[in-house]
Scaffold this motif. Structure first.
Motif, PDB file in Angstrom:
ATOM      1  N   ALA A 145       0.847  -1.181  -0.148  1.00 14.19           N
ATOM      2  CA  ALA A 145      -0.456  -0.050  -0.084  1.00 14.19           C
ATOM      3  C   ALA A 145       1.638   1.637  -0.315  1.00 14.19           C
ATOM      4  O   ALA A 145       0.348   1.897  -0.445  1.00 14.19           O
ATOM      5  N   GLN A 146       2.174   1.319   0.671  1.00 16.40           N
ATOM      6  CA  GLN A 146       3.026   2.296   0.681  1.00 16.40           C
ATOM      7  C   GLN A 146       2.885   2.659  -0.793  1.00 16.40           C
ATOM      8  O   GLN A 146       3.521   4.132  -0.987  1.00 16.40           O
ATOM      9  N   HIS A 147       3.460   1.613  -1.559  1.00 18.79           N
ATOM     10  CA  HIS A 147       4.005   2.416  -2.948  1.00 18.79           C
ATOM     11  C   HIS A 147       2.536   3.002  -3.784  1.00 18.79           C
ATOM     12  O   HIS A 147       2.882   3.560  -4.677  1.00 18.79           O
ATOM     13  N   VAL A 148       1.651   3.065  -3.723  1.00 16.92           N
ATOM     14  CA  VAL A 148       0.628   3.840  -4.123  1.00 16.92           C
ATOM     15  C   VAL A 148       0.617   5.070  -3.447  1.00 16.92           C
ATOM     16  O   VAL A 148       0.602   5.728  -4.933  1.00 16.92           O
ATOM     17  N   PRO A 149       0.196   5.615  -2.672  1.00 16.78           N
ATOM     18  CA  PRO A 149       0.768   7.266  -2.124  1.00 16.78           C
ATOM     19  C   PRO A 149       2.212   7.679  -2.781  1.00 16.78           C
ATOM     20  O   PRO A 149       1.981   8.868  -2.914  1.00 16.78           O
ATOM     21  N   ARG A 150       3.100   7.076  -2.424  1.00 17.80           N
ATOM     22  CA  ARG A 150       4.458   7.598  -3.201  1.00 17.80           C
ATOM     23  C   ARG A 150       4.640   7.799  -4.275  1.00 17.80           C
ATOM     24  O   ARG A 150       4.761   8.593  -4.968  1.00 17.80           O
ATOM     25  N   ASN A 151       3.736   6.835  -5.341  1.00 15.47           N
ATOM     26  CA  ASN A 151       3.894   6.926  -6.861  1.00 15.47           C
ATOM     27  C   ASN A 151       2.911   8.475  -7.113  1.00 15.47           C
ATOM     28  O   ASN A 151       3.384   8.362  -8.397  1.00 15.47           O
ATOM     29  N   LEU A 152       2.473   8.101  -5.603  1.00 11.18           N
ATOM     30  CA  LEU A 152       0.673   9.694  -6.244  1.00 11.18           C
ATOM     31  C   LEU A 152       1.612  10.851  -6.229  1.00 11.18           C
ATOM     32  O   LEU A 152       0.926  11.638  -6.315  1.00 11.18           O
ATOM     33  N   GLY A 153       2.997  10.859  -5.630  1.00  3.63           N
ATOM     34  CA  GLY A 153       3.542  12.228  -5.388  1.00  3.63           C
ATOM     35  C   GLY A 153       3.664  12.421  -4.126  1.00  3.63           C
ATOM     36  O   GLY A 153       3.611  13.824  -3.578  1.00  3.63           O
ATOM     37  N   PHE A 154       3.071  12.193  -3.166  1.00  4.24           N
ATOM     38  CA  PHE A 154       2.866  12.076  -1.491  1.00  4.24           C
ATOM     39  C   PHE A 154       4.505  12.179  -0.936  1.00  4.24           C
ATOM     40  O   PHE A 154       5.292  11.219  -1.472  1.00  4.24           O
ATOM     41  N   SER A 155       4.520  13.131  -0.605  1.00  6.28           N
ATOM     42  CA  SER A 155       6.519  13.662   0.084  1.00  6.28           C
ATOM     43  C   SER A 155       6.928  12.325   0.961  1.00  6.28           C
ATOM     44  O   SER A 155       7.480  12.731   0.980  1.00  6.28           O
ATOM     45  N   GLU A 156       5.612  12.116   1.808  1.00  3.45           N
ATOM     46  CA  GLU A 156       6.299  10.937   2.775  1.00  3.45           C
ATOM     47  C   GLU A 156       5.968  10.261   3.578  1.00  3.45           C
ATOM     48  O   GLU A 156       4.071  10.203   4.266  1.00  3.45           O
ATOM     49  N   VAL A 157       5.861   9.590   3.031  1.00  3.86           N
ATOM     50  CA  VAL A 157       5.304   7.571   3.246  1.00  3.86           C
ATOM     51  C   VAL A 157       5.718   6.845   3.800  1.00  3.86           C
ATOM     52  O   VAL A 157       6.997   5.963   3.574  1.00  3.86           O
ATOM     53  N   TYR A 158       5.471   5.972   5.361  1.00  2.00           N
ATOM     54  CA  TYR A 158       6.097   5.185   5.618  1.00  2.00           C
ATOM     55  C   TYR A 158       4.778   3.729   5.914  1.00  2.00           C
ATOM     56  O   TYR A 158       3.278   4.086   5.763  1.00  2.00           O
ATOM     57  N   ASN A 159       5.512   2.601   5.914  1.00  2.00           N
ATOM     58  CA  ASN A 159       5.284   1.911   6.387  1.00  2.00           C
ATOM     59  C   ASN A 159       5.614   1.175   7.655  1.00  2.00           C
ATOM     60  O   ASN A 159       6.440   1.132   8.348  1.00  2.00           O
ATOM     61  N   LEU A 160       3.987   1.156   8.828  1.00  2.00           N
ATOM     62  CA  LEU A 160       4.055   0.903  10.328  1.00  2.00           C
ATOM     63  C   LEU A 160       4.490  -0.748   9.872  1.00  2.00           C
ATOM     64  O   LEU A 160       4.142  -1.537  10.308  1.00  2.00           O
ATOM     65  N   SER A 161       6.013  -0.376  11.237  1.00  2.00           N
ATOM     66  CA  SER A 161       6.877  -1.760  11.145  1.00  2.00           C
ATOM     67  C   SER A 161       6.054  -3.212  12.647  1.00  2.00           C
ATOM     68  O   SER A 161       5.191  -2.439  13.264  1.00  2.00           O
ATOM     69  N   GLY A 162       5.109  -4.063  11.669  1.00  2.00           N
ATOM     70  CA  GLY A 162       5.003  -5.014  12.425  1.00  2.00           C
ATOM     71  C   GLY A 162       3.293  -4.253  12.520  1.00  2.00           C
ATOM     72  O   GLY A 162       2.592  -5.816  12.891  1.00  2.00           O
ATOM     73  N   GLY A 163       2.737  -3.823  11.358  1.00  2.00           N
ATOM     74  CA  GLY A 163       1.512  -3.385  11.352  1.00  2.00           C
ATOM     75  C   GLY A 163       1.054  -3.358  12.741  1.00  2.00           C
ATOM     76  O   GLY A 163       1.773  -2.990  13.617  1.00  2.00           O
ATOM     77  N   ASN A 164      -0.324  -3.145  12.183  1.00  5.40           N
ATOM     78  CA  ASN A 164      -1.487  -3.575  13.770  1.00  5.40           C
ATOM     79  C   ASN A 164      -1.287  -4.223  14.838  1.00  5.40           C
ATOM     80  O   ASN A 164      -1.618  -3.757  16.235  1.00  5.40           O
ATOM     81  N   THR A 165      -0.107  -6.040  14.704  1.00  2.77           N
ATOM     82  CA  THR A 165      -0.199  -6.541  16.092  1.00  2.77           C
ATOM     83  C   THR A 165       1.172  -6.078  16.428  1.00  2.77           C
ATOM     84  O   THR A 165       0.895  -5.816  17.823  1.00  2.77           O
ATOM     85  N   ASN A 166       2.123  -5.474  15.842  1.00  2.00           N
ATOM     86  CA  ASN A 166       3.264  -4.897  16.427  1.00  2.00           C
ATOM     87  C   ASN A 166       2.805  -3.285  17.197  1.00  2.00           C
ATOM     88  O   ASN A 166       3.284  -3.359  18.743  1.00  2.00           O
ATOM     89  N   TYR A 167       1.342  -2.649  16.725  1.00  2.00           N
ATOM     90  CA  TYR A 167       0.688  -1.246  17.125  1.00  2.00           C
ATOM     91  C   TYR A 167       0.384  -1.980  18.089  1.00  2.00           C
ATOM     92  O   TYR A 167       0.833  -1.328  19.775  1.00  2.00           O
ATOM     93  N   GLN A 168      -0.407  -2.925  18.466  1.00  2.00           N
ATOM     94  CA  GLN A 168      -0.935  -3.143  19.409  1.00  2.00           C
ATOM     95  C   GLN A 168       0.143  -4.109  20.562  1.00  2.00           C
ATOM     96  O   GLN A 168      -0.304  -3.281  22.324  1.00  2.00           O
ATOM     97  N   ALA A 169       1.059  -4.464  20.829  1.00  2.00           N
ATOM     98  CA  ALA A 169       1.420  -4.854  21.252  1.00  2.00           C
ATOM     99  C   ALA A 169       2.467  -3.332  21.931  1.00  2.00           C
ATOM    100  O   ALA A 169       2.175  -3.795  23.387  1.00  2.00           O
ATOM    101  N   TYR A 170       2.779  -2.819  21.034  1.00  2.00           N
ATOM    102  CA  TYR A 170       3.607  -1.203  22.392  1.00  2.00           C
ATOM    103  C   TYR A 170       2.782  -0.687  22.978  1.00  2.00           C
ATOM    104  O   TYR A 170       2.948  -0.043  24.049  1.00  2.00           O
ATOM    105  N   THR A 171       1.540  -0.262  22.462  1.00  2.00           N
ATOM    106  CA  THR A 171       0.624   0.030  23.424  1.00  2.00           C
ATOM    107  C   THR A 171       0.217  -0.752  24.280  1.00  2.00           C
ATOM    108  O   THR A 171      -0.505   0.417  25.484  1.00  2.00           O
ATOM    109  N   ASN A 172       0.126  -1.839  24.394  1.00  2.00           N
ATOM    110  CA  ASN A 172      -0.615  -2.756  25.111  1.00  2.00           C
ATOM    111  C   ASN A 172       0.647  -2.637  26.592  1.00  2.00           C
ATOM    112  O   ASN A 172       0.567  -2.935  27.851  1.00  2.00           O
ATOM    113  N   THR A 173       1.798  -2.147  26.294  1.00  2.00           N
ATOM    114  CA  THR A 173       2.590  -2.253  27.163  1.00  2.00           C
ATOM    115  C   THR A 173       3.339  -1.075  27.648  1.00  2.00           C
ATOM    116  O   THR A 173       4.259  -0.736  28.630  1.00  2.00           O
ATOM    117  N   HIS A 174       2.660   0.263  27.610  1.00  2.00           N
ATOM    118  CA  HIS A 174       3.577   1.542  27.521  1.00  2.00           C
ATOM    119  C   HIS A 174       2.049   2.667  27.668  1.00  2.00           C
ATOM    120  O   HIS A 174       1.081   2.335  27.420  1.00  2.00           O
TER     121      HIS A 174
END
Length: 210
Positions: free
Chosen positions: A181-210
């Motif tokens: 998905a990251q490549h779609v806005p990148r190729n449309l000229g979006f200035s700054e596009v990131y992929n969330l490392s580890g996706g939602n699984t990693n995000y939920q694990a992080y928020t559950n411990t912080h």
């Protein structure tokens, strides 16, 4: 035969006079040479087994060029979206995904962002648009707070709902579809596009411990 070249000449590294001579020679031999023109899409045939046309874009806009066979030759900064052909294979196909991973390793074109860095930037007041590209079923279970839901299959058509000047983060469950998905806005000229490392699984694990 049609040759599409993004730059002004078929052989742009030559001096201008020689480049012009090469262009003239190609055309004299029946080659339809489209210079200063970019390939922005490939349309499959109705039976999804062959190519029907190439979509090109120049100063006058987009148009279709009928085609039966397409050969891609990419330079130092390839448009990887052209290799995304769901009618032939998915973005999770090992060959496709290995290519994306290697391109990122060589060129650094697909940066990632950790959950900690995302939350740090948002806490500092920075505007970041977070895009959930998963299915509605997955989103119903849990999601990144403040994200918008645009499934991957709809992202190209709905990219206009996003602000290309704002930092963008795409995510899926573990990071694979988020990378695609990251490549779609990148190729449309979006200035700054990131992929969330580890996706939602990693995000939920992080928020559950912080």
């Amino acid at each position: 035969m049609t040759v599409v070249e993004a730059l002004a000449h078929a052989m742009p590294r030559m001096d201008p006079d020689m480049s012009a001579r090469v262009d003239a020679e190609l055309r004299a031999h029946g080659v339809r040479l489209l210079t200063s023109t970019r390939v922005v899409g490939i349309e499959p045939a109705d039976d999804a087994a062959d190519v029907a046309a190439v979509v090109v874009q120049d100063a006058d806009g987009e148009r279709r060029v009928p085609a039966g066979l397409v050969i891609l030759a990419v330079g130092v900064r390839p448009n990887l979206e052209l290799a995304n052909a769901p009618t032939y294979a998915t973005t999770k196909d090992p060959v496709h995904y290995t290519g994306m991973a290697l391109a990122n390793a060589v060129h650094g074109t697909a940066p990632i962002i950790s959950p900690a860095e995302l939350e740090r930037r948002r806490a500092a007041g920075e505007k970041v648009q977070v895009v959930d590209v998963r299915s509605a079923k997955d989103r119903a279970k849990s999601f990144v707070e403040g994200s918008v839901h645009v499934p991957l299959a709809e992202l190209r058509e709905r990219a206009g709902e996003l602000d290309p000047a704002v930092a963008t983060v795409t995510y899926c469950n573990k990071g694979v579809s988020g990378n695609a998905a990251q490549h779609v806005p990148r190729n449309l000229g979006f200035s700054e596009v990131y992929n969330l490392s580890g996706g939602n699984t990693n995000y939920q694990a992080y928020t559950n411990t912080h």
